[in-house]
Design a protein around this motif. Structure first.
Motif, PDB file in Angstrom:
ATOM      1  N   ILE A   1      -3.738  -6.088  -7.775  1.00 14.07           N
ATOM      2  CA  ILE A   1      -3.055  -5.580  -6.685  1.00 14.07           C
ATOM      3  C   ILE A   1      -2.119  -4.293  -6.901  1.00 14.07           C
ATOM      4  O   ILE A   1      -2.043  -3.342  -6.210  1.00 14.07           O
TER       5      ILE A   1
ATOM      6  N   MET B   1      -4.090  -1.292  -7.165  1.00 13.73           N
ATOM      7  CA  MET B   1      -4.736  -0.802  -6.155  1.00 13.73           C
ATOM      8  C   MET B   1      -3.580   0.167  -5.405  1.00 13.73           C
ATOM      9  O   MET B   1      -3.922   1.187  -4.749  1.00 13.73           O
TER      10      MET B   1
ATOM     11  N   LEU C   1      -5.158   3.983  -4.415  1.00 11.58           N
ATOM     12  CA  LEU C   1      -5.072   4.355  -2.933  1.00 11.58           C
ATOM     13  C   LEU C   1      -4.353   5.882  -3.028  1.00 11.58           C
ATOM     14  O   LEU C   1      -4.723   6.711  -2.416  1.00 11.58           O
TER      15      LEU C   1
ATOM     16  N   VAL D   1      -2.490   2.979   2.623  1.00 11.12           N
ATOM     17  CA  VAL D   1      -1.402   2.092   2.172  1.00 11.12           C
ATOM     18  C   VAL D   1      -0.468   1.094   2.971  1.00 11.12           C
ATOM     19  O   VAL D   1      -0.216   0.294   2.687  1.00 11.12           O
TER      20      VAL D   1
ATOM     21  N   GLY E   1      -2.968  -1.320   4.665  1.00 14.64           N
ATOM     22  CA  GLY E   1      -3.589  -1.917   3.544  1.00 14.64           C
ATOM     23  C   GLY E   1      -2.332  -2.852   2.926  1.00 14.64           C
ATOM     24  O   GLY E   1      -2.793  -4.218   2.683  1.00 14.64           O
ATOM     25  N   PHE E   2      -1.190  -2.569   2.849  1.00 13.15           N
ATOM     26  CA  PHE E   2      -0.270  -3.334   2.054  1.00 13.15           C
ATOM     27  C   PHE E   2       0.389  -4.236   3.069  1.00 13.15           C
ATOM     28  O   PHE E   2       0.847  -5.392   2.591  1.00 13.15           O
TER      29      PHE E   2
ATOM     30  N   THR F   1      -1.128  -7.578   2.880  1.00 10.47           N
ATOM     31  CA  THR F   1      -1.047  -8.131   1.673  1.00 10.47           C
ATOM     32  C   THR F   1       0.036  -9.549   1.644  1.00 10.47           C
ATOM     33  O   THR F   1       0.045 -10.219   0.668  1.00 10.47           O
TER      34      THR F   1
ATOM     35  N   VAL G   1      -5.856  -5.380   1.195  1.00 11.69           N
ATOM     36  CA  VAL G   1      -5.775  -3.930   0.904  1.00 11.69           C
ATOM     37  C   VAL G   1      -7.256  -3.417   0.701  1.00 11.69           C
ATOM     38  O   VAL G   1      -7.555  -2.276   1.028  1.00 11.69           O
TER      39      VAL G   1
ATOM     40  N   ASN H   1      -9.343  -3.420   4.023  1.00  5.72           N
ATOM     41  CA  ASN H   1      -8.388  -2.395   4.745  1.00  5.72           C
ATOM     42  C   ASN H   1      -9.246  -1.191   4.567  1.00  5.72           C
ATOM     43  O   ASN H   1      -9.404  -0.113   5.133  1.00  5.72           O
ATOM     44  N   PHE H   2      -9.306  -0.951   3.145  1.00  2.95           N
ATOM     45  CA  PHE H   2      -9.935   0.335   2.300  1.00  2.95           C
ATOM     46  C   PHE H   2     -11.343   0.427   2.856  1.00  2.95           C
ATOM     47  O   PHE H   2     -11.764   1.621   3.483  1.00  2.95           O
TER      48      PHE H   2
ATOM     49  N   GLY I   1       3.698  -1.651   2.266  1.00  3.36           N
ATOM     50  CA  GLY I   1       3.102  -1.195   3.638  1.00  3.36           C
ATOM     51  C   GLY I   1       4.029  -0.893   4.819  1.00  3.36           C
ATOM     52  O   GLY I   1       4.086   0.147   5.407  1.00  3.36           O
TER      53      GLY I   1
END
Lengths: 484, 484, 484
Positions: A221, A224, A228, B77, B80-81, B84, B94, B97-98, B226
C-alpha cells in the motif's frame, strides 16, 4: 569497520568538492539575478552580454514552477515510495532514494553546466533545477534494477559515473542528431533502465532472490503512494519542458495514454492469472508504462487515438514482461531486475523511441503547419535561406536549422535510440566492473533487501522484545520453550 | 472460473471499443492542435470554423493546469486512500479506485463529447480532461456506498451506466434550467451519493456487516492521506472551472468553509462520544462536508461569514449523520452505506443545493454589480435588447440570456436539485436490478471487504501462517496457560 | 468526566465566537468581490476607496495559488505526517495537527486582520489565506516540542495565546524595525521553536521519556511522507510571498540549500553512529534544516554557493543537535523536546537570522542594482527626496523608506532576532504557567504518547489479542496443538 560503511566520509568529501565547484563556477542566471531587474549602468561586460540571454520577464519562472514541483514530487515521493514495496527495505527505498537524489541534483547542475558553460560560468535558474530533476530520474531508474543489492557507497559511485555519461549521450542525441524526445523516454528511461540492467548483470549473484525480496500487505500500500504520484504528475514530466500548444498537447497525450495503459494493465494482470486475480506488482508498475511509451512523441500530432493506442500496447507489453520476461532474464541471462525496470522503463522506452521515429517520418507541414519547424528544429531551413525568411513572417523567433527531410529526421531518431542503448549498456558494464573491485565489499545474503544493514531499526528490536516479553507471562511451559 | 471473474475480458473489450470510438470521433481542440499555431493557408473548412472556438492563446492551458492537477490528485490519491480505512480491503480500495477512475475518464470524455459534438467531432483539450475528472468523482462516490460488497465486473457496469445518466442530468440542470453549481455539489456529490444509496438498497444483504468491515490502526492512518489531500485541494475542485474574481471567491469560500467544518467536526465528534473521544470515521469524512456544502454557492457573494456558517452546519450535520442516521438506514431502510457517503456527499449536497437556491434568490445588481449576469447567465437580458447592449459597454463578452428574475433562478436551482435526486435514485435502482441478474454472481459473506477474493495477497498468506499459530490457543494447554 | 475532556465544548464555544467576529468584521477584499469587477455606479464610499487597494486584475490570485497550495500541503500533510513517527500516537499526530491547524487558520485571519483593519473591516483574499498558513506553522512547531505530553484542551489554549504574540512580534520586526525575513525563519521557525521549548520547560515532568516515545517500522515510513512534502514544497514556503526575480531567486536558493543539507545530513548521521548506520530521526528532520537556515536570506543575493554552504552547515548542526544537545537539554535543563524542534527550527532559525544580518550588512547597489530598495524597503530614500524621484524613473512603484544604511539594516535584523527570542521565550513561559493551573489536569504517565487517551482505537485491542496468542507456539503444548 567495513570499507562498505565508509559512505558517510565519501559523501562529506564529495559535498565539499561540490561546494568548491559551486564557488568557482555557479552563479544566478540573469532571470534570477537582482542586478538585472533593471540592469544598472555599472553592469559588467558579461552582465551586459548575458542580458541578451535574459527573458526580461521577472515572472518567467511562474509558468514553469507548478510543473517543476510536480516533477520534483515524482522524483522524491514517486520513485521513493514506489520502491517501498519490499517488506524489510522501506527505510532504504525511500531514504536512499532521498539521499541519492540530493546527490544527483547537485552533480547534474554541475555536469550539465560544464557542457553548457557561458563565459566560463554555470548560470542557474529554474530550468536548471528542472533539468537536474530529469537527470535524477535516470539514476533512480538504474537504482531500481539493483534495489536491495547495493551498498550506499556503490550507489554514490554509480551516480558519479552515470550522470556524465547520461549528459554526453543526451548531447549527442539532441544537439548532434537533432533528435526530439520531449518526455525523455530515450534519454532518461531507456538509458537508466539498460544502464541498470547491465550493472545488474555485472553484479549478478546466485543468491539474489531471497525470502526478503517479497512485499508485505502494508508495504504494497505504501508503494501505491509512489505509483499514484508518478502516474498523476507524469503529464508534467512529459510536457514540462515544452512550450505553448506543444505543452498543451503533451498534457493531453500523456493523460490519454496513461488512462488507457492503467485500465489495460488491470485487465491483462487479471486475465493472465490462473484465478483471474490482480497482481500488485503489475498495478504498481505497468500502469505507468504508458507515460514512458508516449514520451518521445508526447508533443507530436499523434492525436488522442494514437495516444490511447500507445497506452494499450504499453500496458499489455509491461504486464507480459513482468510475467514472462523478468523470470527469464534472471534465470537465463543472469540479469536480476528487482523492480522490473525493464518492464516499466526499458521496453516502453524502446517502444517510445520507435514511435518517435515513425511519427517523425510522417511529420509534414500538412499536419503540423509552419510550427513543424519549431517542433523539429533540424528540419527548419538553414540560416540565410529565402525559405527561412518567408517562415519568419509567421514565426518571428524561428531559428535556422539544417533543413533535413522527414526521413532523415526519422533515421536520426532511431540513431539516437541505438546510441542510447549502446552508451547505457557499455556504461553499466564498466560501472559494474568497478563496483566489483575488492574494496567495495559486497553484501552477505541475509543483508540483501534488509534495512538493518545500514539503518538503525529500533522498532524491529522493540518488536522482538515485545514478542519475547509477551510470551513469558503465558505459562511456564513457554519459558521452557524459549530456554530450549 | 466464475463469471464474476470475467472482468479482465470485459475490460479488454471495452478498451478496444473505446479505441475505435477515439479513432472515429476524438481530435485535438484548436488550442492543442499544432496546425492552429498559426493556422496555415491550406487549413480545412472545419479548421477555419474551429478557429473561432480557439482562444488564440497558446498558453491558455497554463492557468488551469495547476488546479486540474489538484483535482486529479483528489480523484486518485484522495478518494483512493480515503477508502483504505478497511483493514483487509486496502488493495481494492486504492486499486479498484485506480482502475475504475481510468475507465471513468475515458468514458466521460466520450459521453460528454457525444452530447457536445462539433462538426461531428469530439474536440479534446485540458478542459475536457478536467471535466472528465469531475465526472469520475461521481462514480467514486457511488463506489463508496457499495465499497467491499461489489465485484470488479459490477463496478465496471455501474460506471458504464452511471456516466451517461450523470451527463444527461447535468445538461438538464445547467443548459435547460440554467442552474448554477460551481462546485458540482448537486450534479456530482448529490447525484453520486443517492445513485449509490439506491444501488446499495437494491444490493442489500443481511450479512453486509461483518468483522472485516472494521479498520486497523495502520489502515486508519492510510485513510488520512486521502482525507488530507481531498481537504487541501477542495478549493481547486470548487473553483477550478470558475473565471477571474469568481475563482478567487470560490477559493476563499471553500477554504473558510472547510476550516470551520474541520474544527466543528472534531468538536462534535468528541462531545457526542461517552468518553469524549474522537472517532476516526468522523475525522476522515465529516471534516470534508464543508467542501460539499459550500460547493453550489462557492463563487457567489456569501461573504466569509456565510462560508464559515455553512462549514459549521455541514460539520455538525455530517457527524450526527454518522452517529444516528447511518445505523438507522442500515437497520430500518436496508440501506448499508460502507463509507457513509450520505453523510459526506448526500446530505451536504442537498444542503448545498438549498443554500444555492437561497443565495440565488437574494442575488441582485446591488450585491453583484453588473457581473451578476456573468455569474447567472440565465438572468442576462435576452439577445438584442437595449439593456444587453448597455451592459456590453461594461462587459463586452456578455452573452444574451433569458432575463429571468432572482425568484425564477431560485426555483430553477431547487428544480435542478429535485431532478438530480430523482434521476440518481431511479438510475441507482435500475442499475441495482441489473447487477442482481443471475450471471453477476454475488460475493460470499467471507468475501466481503476482503482483498484476497480479487487480489494476489502473498503477505496475507504469511499472516495465515501466523493465524495458524494463533488458532493454537484453542487447545487446553493454552487455555490453562492463560487461566494461570 | 475529567475537565481535560472538555475540549469539545471549548471548541464549539470558540467556533461560535469566531462566527460572530466574522459576521462583524470579515469581508471579501476588492480582488475577490464581485461588485468590483467592474465597480458599479452605486458603489459605496468605502468600496470606492478600497478600489485603490484593488489590483484591478481579476486573475491576480492565479500566480500565487500554486505556491499557496504547496504551503497548504506542508501544514497539513507535511507537519501532520512528520509527527506520526511515534508508534502509538499516529492518530493524534495527524489528527490533532489537523484540528489545531483549522483553529489556527481562523484565529490567524482574525488576529492579523485586527492589526491591519481598513475602515474597521478585515478584507480577505488569497494572501490572507497564505498568511494564515504561515502563522499556523508557528503553532505546529510549538506543538512538536510538547507532542504527546499535552491534552487537546491545552493545545487549544496554546493556539489562542501564541498567535496574538506571534503577530505582535512580527509587526515589531517587519514594520517598526524594517527587518526582512522572506522565509519567516525568525518570525515563524525561531518563534515557534523557542515558544515551544519554554513551554516544555514549564511542563517538565520526570516521567516524560517512556517506552511509547519510540517509533515503529511503519510509523517511521509514515513520517517520511511528512518529511518529503515539507522538503519538496519548502521553496514555495520561502518564496511564496516574494515577487518577480526575488521569488525566482528564493526558489533557487532554497532548492540548493535543501539538496546540500539533505546529502550532508545523511553523511553526518552515518559518520556519527558507531556502526555507521543512518538514523531515521535525522533523516526525517535534519534534511529540512537547510530550508529554515536559508529562509531569512532566501531572496537575497547569496549566490548558489552561499545557499549550498548554508545547507551544509544546517544539516551538520541539526544532526549534531539531535545527538548531543537534545539529550543534554532533557537531562540537564529539564527541557524535553519530543520532535527535536530545537534542531530543526530553533538553531537553524537563529542561524538564518545571523546570516540575514551578515548578508544585509553587505547589501549595496553594487550587487543588487536599484532593486536594492525594493528588497530592503527601509533603505529606500525618504519620501520627497530627489534621490527617490530619480530611482522612480527605473522603479515607478518604489515607495519612500527611511534611507537607512546597510549597517543600520544589519543591526535591525539582529534586533528582530533577539526580540523574537525574547517574546517567544517569555510567551512560552507564561503559557506554561497557565497550562499548569489546576483545572487543566495533566496526563498520567501511561497516557503520554498514547492515542487511546483521546481517540477511539478499536484496532489496538485487536492487536493485543494477537500478541497474547502469538506467544503460545513457544511451548510444547502448542506444538502438540499443531500436530493434532
Amino acid at each position: 569497520m567495513k570499507f562498505s560503511h565508509l559512505h558517510g566520509y565519501l559523501a562529506v568529501i564529495i559535498q565539499l568538492i561540490f561546494f568548491g565547484l559551486f564557488c568557482i563556477f555557479v552563479r544566478y542566471s540573469p532571470d534570477a539575478d537582482a542586478r538585472h531587474h533593471p540592469l544598472p549602468e555599472n553592469a559588467t561586460k558579461v552582465e551586459t552580454k548575458m542580458a541578451h540571454h535574459s527573458s526580461g520577464d521577472p515572472w518567467i519562472h511562474a509558468r514553469t514552477y507548478p510543473m517543476f514541483q510536480d516533477v520534483h514530487v515524482m522524483i522524491f515521493v514517486g520513485f521513493g515510495f514506489l520502491m517501498t514495496f519490499l517488506k524489510k527495505y522501506g527505510f532504504s527505498a525511500v531514504g536512499l532514494n532521498f539521499m541519492i537524489s540530493a546527490l544527483c541534483l547537485q552533480w547534474a547542475i554541475l555536469i550539465h553546466g560544464f557542457f553548457h558553460l557561458k563565459y566560463g560560468t554555470i548560470f542557474v535558474d529554474l530550468n536548471s533545477l528542472l533539468g537536474a530533476d530529469f537527470t535524477a530520474a535516470t539514476v533512480l531508474i538504474t537504482f531500481g534494477a539493483v534495489l536491495g543489492k547495493t551498498t550506499p557507497t556503490q550507489l554514490i559511485l554509480v551516480t558519479m559515473i552515470e550522470i556524465p555519461l547520461f549528459t554526453i549521450n543526451e548531447i549527442i542525441g539532441r544537439q548532434y542528431l537533432g533528435a526530439v524526445d520531449m518526455g525523455d523516454s530515450m534519454f532518461v528511461h531507456t538509458f537508466g533502465a539498460y544502464f541498470g540492467l547491465a550493472l545488474s548483470l555485472m553484479l549478478y549473484r546466485r543468491d539474489s532472490s531471497t525470502e526478503k525480496e517479497g512485499s508485505s500487505y502494508q508495504s504494497d500500500i505504501f508503494a501505491m503512494i509512489g505509483t499514484l504520484f508518478l502516474w498523476l504528475y507524469w503529464p508534467s514530466f512529459n510536457a514540462g519542458a515544452a512550450v505553448g500548444d506543444d505543452q498543451h498537447r503533451g498534457i493531453v497525450n500523456t493523460y490519454v495514454s496513461l488512462i488507457a495503459c492503467c485500465f489495460t494493465a488491470f485487465a491483462i494482470s487479471s486475465i493472465i492469472h490462473k484465478d483471474k486475480k490482480f497482481d500488485m506488482v503489475h498495478i504498481q508498475n505497468s500502469t505507468l508504462a504508458g507515460g514512458v511509451a508516449v514520451g518521445t512523441a508526447a508533443d507530436l500530432m499523434i492525436q488522442p487515438w494514437g495516444a490511447l493506442l500507445i497506452g494499450i500496447i504499453a500496458g499489455t507489453l509491461s504486464v507480459l514482461g513482468y510475467v514472462y520476461l523478468t523470470p527469464f532474464l534472471a534465470s537465463r541471462l543472469r540479469i536480476h531486475d528487482t523492480c522490473g525496470v525493464n518492464n516499466l522503463h526499458g521496453m516502453p522506452g524502446i517502444l517510445a523511441g520507435i514511435i518517435g521515429c515513425i511519427v517523425a517520418a510522417m511529420a509534414s507541414e500538412a499536419n503540423y503547419g509552419p510550427s513543424l519547424y519549431e517542433i523539429f528544429p533540424a528540419r527548419a531551413p538553414p540560416h540565410g535561406t529565402a525559405q527561412l525568411d518567408q517562415l519568419r513572417v509567421l514565426l518571428p523567433d524561428l531559428e535556422g536549422g539544417s533543413g533535413i527531410s522527414a526521413t532523415a529526421q526519422a533515421i536520426n531518431q532511431i540513431l539516437a535510440l541505438v546510441i542510447t542503448m549502446g552508451v547505457s549498456i557499455v556504461g553499466g558494464i564498466v560501472t559494474g566492473l568497478i563496483l566489483r573491485l575488492r574494496p567495495f565489499a559486497t553484501l552477505k545474503t541475509d543483508e540483501l533487501y534488509e534495512d538493518e544493514t545500514y539503518w538503525l531499526v529500533e522498532a524491529e528490536e522493540d518488536e522482538h522484545e515485545a514478542h519475547k516479553t509477551i510470551s513469558i507471562p503465558m505459562n511456564d511451559a513457554a519459558d521452557n520453550g524459549t530456554s530450549k
